[in-house]
Design an enzyme around this catalytic site. Structure first.
Site, PDB file in Angstrom:
ATOM      1  N   HIS A 427     -28.164  39.311  42.920  1.00  0.00           N
ATOM      2  CA  HIS A 427     -27.370  39.878  44.015  1.00  0.00           C
ATOM      3  C   HIS A 427     -27.132  38.877  45.142  1.00  0.00           C
ATOM      4  O   HIS A 427     -26.318  39.123  46.035  1.00  0.00           O
ATOM      5  CB  HIS A 427     -28.054  41.136  44.565  1.00  0.00           C
ATOM      6  CG  HIS A 427     -27.085  42.216  44.924  1.00  0.00           C
ATOM      7  ND1 HIS A 427     -25.817  41.968  45.381  1.00  0.00           N
ATOM      8  CD2 HIS A 427     -27.209  43.572  44.879  1.00  0.00           C
ATOM      9  CE1 HIS A 427     -25.191  43.106  45.624  1.00  0.00           C
ATOM     10  NE2 HIS A 427     -26.016  44.096  45.304  1.00  0.00           N
ATOM     11  N   ASP A 431     -21.788  40.111  43.440  1.00  0.00           N
ATOM     12  CA  ASP A 431     -21.694  41.442  44.051  1.00  0.00           C
ATOM     13  C   ASP A 431     -21.549  42.505  42.980  1.00  0.00           C
ATOM     14  O   ASP A 431     -21.115  42.223  41.844  1.00  0.00           O
ATOM     15  CB  ASP A 431     -20.491  41.508  44.995  1.00  0.00           C
ATOM     16  CG  ASP A 431     -20.643  40.573  46.181  1.00  0.00           C
ATOM     17  OD1 ASP A 431     -21.786  40.323  46.591  1.00  0.00           O
ATOM     18  OD2 ASP A 431     -19.610  40.083  46.685  1.00  0.00           O
TER      19      ASP A 431
END
Length: 455
Positions: A427, A431
């Site tokens: 992350h 995204d």
């Protein structure tokens, strides 16, 4: 007689130490020149060590799981010759401040108690020459060892004491097949009688029919077993360290979506029916083609993240890691330039790498440098998985089990083959929108498989 010290050679991979993952000899064993004596694991491969001389093993440098530095003593061998061409090993007690070594010959007939009385202050945890472990006082010597050197490894040698009584340490002679069958049946082979010097299947059958039954349990019988402690070494330790580092350093998230692979499975069946001498196709090479076709639009997924330097390298090529289960644990061979291979070439390379991995024959160049990984449990499947990223990559894709279910097509209910596809991402780099969009791009190719072969 002379003593020869076999030092761990430079394996040529730029490493400073290697881990002992297996000993093939023990102290007191007779070894011949070129006989395999140990398996040493580096970060990239397992290397077999062979004895350069013939003789008797008198000392070993540590236990399975210990690290040995390049150039440090690995094995000390007492050779048959009066002189050896390579380096002779001095008595280890004369080096490194009073280390206790095995007697130079059986003629000394010296017990451990006599040696201890004549060499007070020597500890029972020894180190190899030059390791500098502990202070001179700690090892009972008057040298200048300070404890600042590399950590030493324990020496192992036969325990002192009376010779075994008749019948002790008996090991029945039997083929691997007989041993495996006896283990499955819970039979102690030392209780089985034989007319020859080797126990055969017929002897085992006779024991089961007419024997006392001691130690025998019917197949599949439920019974208590002793606790077992398994040391985490070799490949298993590498996996543990890598997975812990991945979960500790990477904020994972996993996205799962369902894909209709009815048409893909039908096309795969047709391709296999007309494959000729080419390898049989599984789902994996078709999935890899789809991955390679979609990654150029999502370069953030085909990347490696150097978190120490704070740099993400987006690769222009697809070096695809293929998680493979072996007897030693999970390993990840890499298909180089997967984007340049067709579906048949991928199938051939997948088979080759999987066989090499299971035989522990992967070259160092086939085990690193991946840019994205695929992991599949094959026939075990699973409804959904949350794969752990192969650090420093930033994404890993996991196809799950194909199941057949009824689905609506307009007002009709039809039979369809459905598969959940998982993707775990870093992350910090990827995204959630990117991951979901990528899976939708994969869906287009997998649900319309003719696109896999279109220009």
């Amino acid at each position: 007689m002379a003593r020869f010290t076999f030092k761990l050679p430079d394996i040529g991979e730029g490493i400073s130490e290697a881990e002992i993952v297996a000993w093939h000899v023990a102290v007191g064993d007779r070894v011949e020149e070129d006989q395999q004596i140990a398996d040493m694991m580096t970060d990239k491969a397992t290397v077999e060590m062979e004895s350069p001389v013939s003789g008797t093993v008198v000392e070993l440098a540590g236990e399975v799981g210990d690290q040995v530095s390049i150039g440090a003593a690995l094995v000390v061998i007492e050779t048959d010759a009066a002189d050896v061409s390579a380096e002779e090993a001095p008595a280890l007690g004369a080096v490194s401040g009073g280390v206790k070594a095995a007697p130079a010959s059986a003629a000394q007939a010296e017990t451990a108690e006599q040696y201890e009385a004549e060499n007070p202050g020597v500890e029972d945890a020894q180190v190899l020459p030059g390791t500098g472990r502990g202070t001179a006082d700690e090892v009972g010597g008057g040298g200048a060892a300070t404890g600042d050197g590399p950590v030493g490894l324990p020496l192992h040698r036969p325990a002192a004491g009376p010779p075994p009584r008749a019948g002790e340490d008996f090991k029945a002679l039997a083929s691997p097949a007989v041993r495996a069958r006896a283990a499955d049946l819970g039979v102690d082979l030392s209780q089985v009688k034989s007319d020859s010097d080797r126990i055969r299947h017929a002897d085992l059958d006779a024991f089961l029919r007419y024997g006392s039954g001691q130690g025998y349990h019917a197949p599949h019988a439920s019974r208590a077993r002793d606790d077992e402690q398994v040391k985490v070494i070799g490949m298993r330790r590498r996996i543990a360290e890598n997975m812990a580092a991945s979960k500790r350093n990477i904020p994972h998230f996993t996205y799962v979506d369902e894909i209709d692979v009815t048409a893909l499975e039908a096309m795969r069946a047709d391709l296999n029916a007309n494959r000729g001498g080419r390898p049989k196709l599984t789902m994996l090479p078709l999935l890899i083609v789809a991955i390679c076709r979609t990654l150029p639009e999502f370069p953030m997924l085909n990347a490696r993240y150097d978190d120490e330097a704070g740099v993400v390298t987006r690769s222009g090529r697809v070096h695809l890691g293929m998680a493979t289960q072996t007897d030693a644990g999970l390993t990840v061979p890499v298909i180089r330039d997967a984007q340049d291979r067709n579906v048949w070439q991928l199938a051939t390379e997948i088979t080759r790498l999987a066989e090499a991995a299971r035989a522990n024959k992967l070259a160092p160049t086939e085990m690193g440098g991946g840019t994205i990984t695929v992991t599949s449990l094959g026939p075990l499947g699973g409804v959904a998985t949350t794969p752990v990223i192969n650090r420093p990559e930033v994404a890993i894709i996991g196809p799950n089990k194909i199941v057949e279910r009824p689905v609506f097509q307009g007002d009709d209910i039809v039979r369809a083959k459905l598969m959940n596809l998982s993707i775990s991402c870093d992350h910090r780099v990827v995204d959630g929108w990117d991951a979901a969009s990528y899976v939708q791009a994969l869906r287009k190719y997998l649900e319309t498989p003719v696109l896999l072969f279109a220009d």
